[in-house]
Enzyme design. Structure first.
Site, PDB file in Angstrom:
ATOM      1  N   GLU A  42       0.852  -1.187   0.000  1.00  0.00           N
ATOM      2  CA  GLU A  42       0.000   0.000   0.000  1.00  0.00           C
ATOM      3  C   GLU A  42       0.890   1.239   0.000  1.00  0.00           C
ATOM      4  O   GLU A  42       2.025   1.211   0.471  1.00  0.00           O
ATOM      5  CB  GLU A  42      -0.885  -0.001   1.256  1.00  0.00           C
ATOM      6  CG  GLU A  42      -1.890   1.132   1.303  1.00  0.00           C
ATOM      7  CD  GLU A  42      -2.745   1.128   2.557  1.00  0.00           C
ATOM      8  OE1 GLU A  42      -3.862   1.667   2.500  1.00  0.00           O
ATOM      9  OE2 GLU A  42      -2.299   0.589   3.591  1.00  0.00           O
ATOM     10  N   LYS A 114      -9.982   0.929  -2.666  1.00  0.00           N
ATOM     11  CA  LYS A 114     -10.137   0.472  -1.284  1.00  0.00           C
ATOM     12  C   LYS A 114     -11.519   0.798  -0.738  1.00  0.00           C
ATOM     13  O   LYS A 114     -11.960   1.952  -0.750  1.00  0.00           O
ATOM     14  CB  LYS A 114      -9.059   1.118  -0.418  1.00  0.00           C
ATOM     15  CG  LYS A 114      -8.998   0.611   1.019  1.00  0.00           C
ATOM     16  CD  LYS A 114      -7.822   1.260   1.735  1.00  0.00           C
ATOM     17  CE  LYS A 114      -7.655   0.761   3.155  1.00  0.00           C
ATOM     18  NZ  LYS A 114      -6.509   1.428   3.826  1.00  0.00           N
ATOM     19  N   CYS A 155      -4.983  -3.414   2.756  1.00  0.00           N
ATOM     20  CA  CYS A 155      -4.738  -3.135   4.173  1.00  0.00           C
ATOM     21  C   CYS A 155      -5.942  -3.371   5.101  1.00  0.00           C
ATOM     22  O   CYS A 155      -6.235  -4.501   5.452  1.00  0.00           O
ATOM     23  CB  CYS A 155      -4.209  -1.714   4.322  1.00  0.00           C
ATOM     24  SG  CYS A 155      -3.306  -1.434   5.878  1.00  0.00           S
TER      25      CYS A 155
END
Length: 280
Positions: A42, A114, A155
């Site tokens: 990330e 995301k 993440c």
């Protein structure tokens, strides 16, 4: 069917030019043999909580330069490269935290924005609000690599098992989980969550991470990992920039799922939930 995967562990800062140089040096140092898929963490081009710095790198063209650097590298190495995430302008006044997959021809073939943004208060001295700079994505994404389907995540998504269950149901045999995990949460949960996602779904996990002191306010945990469908860690980094590699045998996925068919059992999606009346 077998292929070679590499996870790049970085210690990025707010200096995009230096970060690109560090990626290039790591690749030249560690990737002296053919690799079929390279996974970056990330915040691949830079780590920052400053909208000003994100905008500066966007308007100056430096983020485009980074993407072109990755495309040229994929052509040079004849490999897929998965950018763990990078800021991309949204239709609103913010950005999207986007994972981008580039093929060996240097073509962008898939992206994922995301969904679960990192808005947390770990204690009075440590809090994060990713939604201040970013808009959340809304669509799950898979891509059919030559060896099987890879489910994309970023993440904080790691903490939402139902997301990976849905990717599994859609055919994923690999998960990409690039991260910039904090030291606080990394020590407590990183390995446990990664192994759980692999075991629950009978999938390989490729988890490239950021490490070290990144900014005045950010320290990341590192410990990038490659995990097999049985939950075994087959490659692991420590706390410094490096590249870990592994040879992936897709047959291991089917062997595990034959032993433990729970990873293929999706009856839970067909069930209903009924409220239970309180006891009188």
């Amino acid at each position: 069917m077998k292929f070679n995967v590499a996870c790049v562990q970085l210690s990025n800062s707010e200096n995009l030019d230096k970060n690109i140089d560090d990626i290039d040096k790591l690749i030249q140092k560690y990737l002296n043999k053919k690799v079929d898929l390279i996974c970056l963490p990330e915040c691949s081009p830079l780590i920052t909580d400053s909208m000003k710095i994100i905008r500066q790198n966007s308007t100056s063209g430096k983020l485009d330069f980074f993407l072109n650097f990755i495309k040229k590298t994929s052509i040079l190495l004849k490999t897929f490269i998965l950018i763990g995430s990078m800021p991309v302008k949204s239709k609103k006044n913010k950005f999207l935290n986007r994972s981008v997959l580039v093929n060996p021809k240097g073509e962008q073939v898939c992206y994922y924005d995301k969904i679960n943004l990192f808005d947390v208060n770990l204690d009075i001295n440590e809090s994060y609000k990713e939604s201040k700079n970013y808009d959340a994505g809304k669509i799950l994404k898979l891509f059919n690599l030559p060896w099987g389907k890879i489910g994309l995540s970023i993440c904080y998504d790691l903490r939402f098992p139902e997301m990976f269950r849905r990717l599994n149901k859609a055919g994923a045999v690999f998960f990409s989980i690039p991260a910039a995990f904090t030291v606080t949460t990394g020590k407590a949960h990183w390995e446990s969550l990664l192994r759980a996602r692999a075991i629950e779904n009978g999938c390989f996990v490729f988890a490239a991470a950021q490490c070290g002191i990144n900014t005045d306010k950010r320290r990341t945990y590192g410990n990038s990992m490659i995990i097999d469908p049985w939950g075994r860690i087959i490659a692991k980094a420590k706390s410094k920039p490096t590249i870990i590699k592994a040879t992936i045998n897709i047959e291991d996925t089917y062997k595990v799922r034959k032993k433990l068919p729970s990873s293929n059992d999706f009856n839970i999606f067909k069930t209903k939930i009924y409220p239970v009346a309180q006891n009188k």
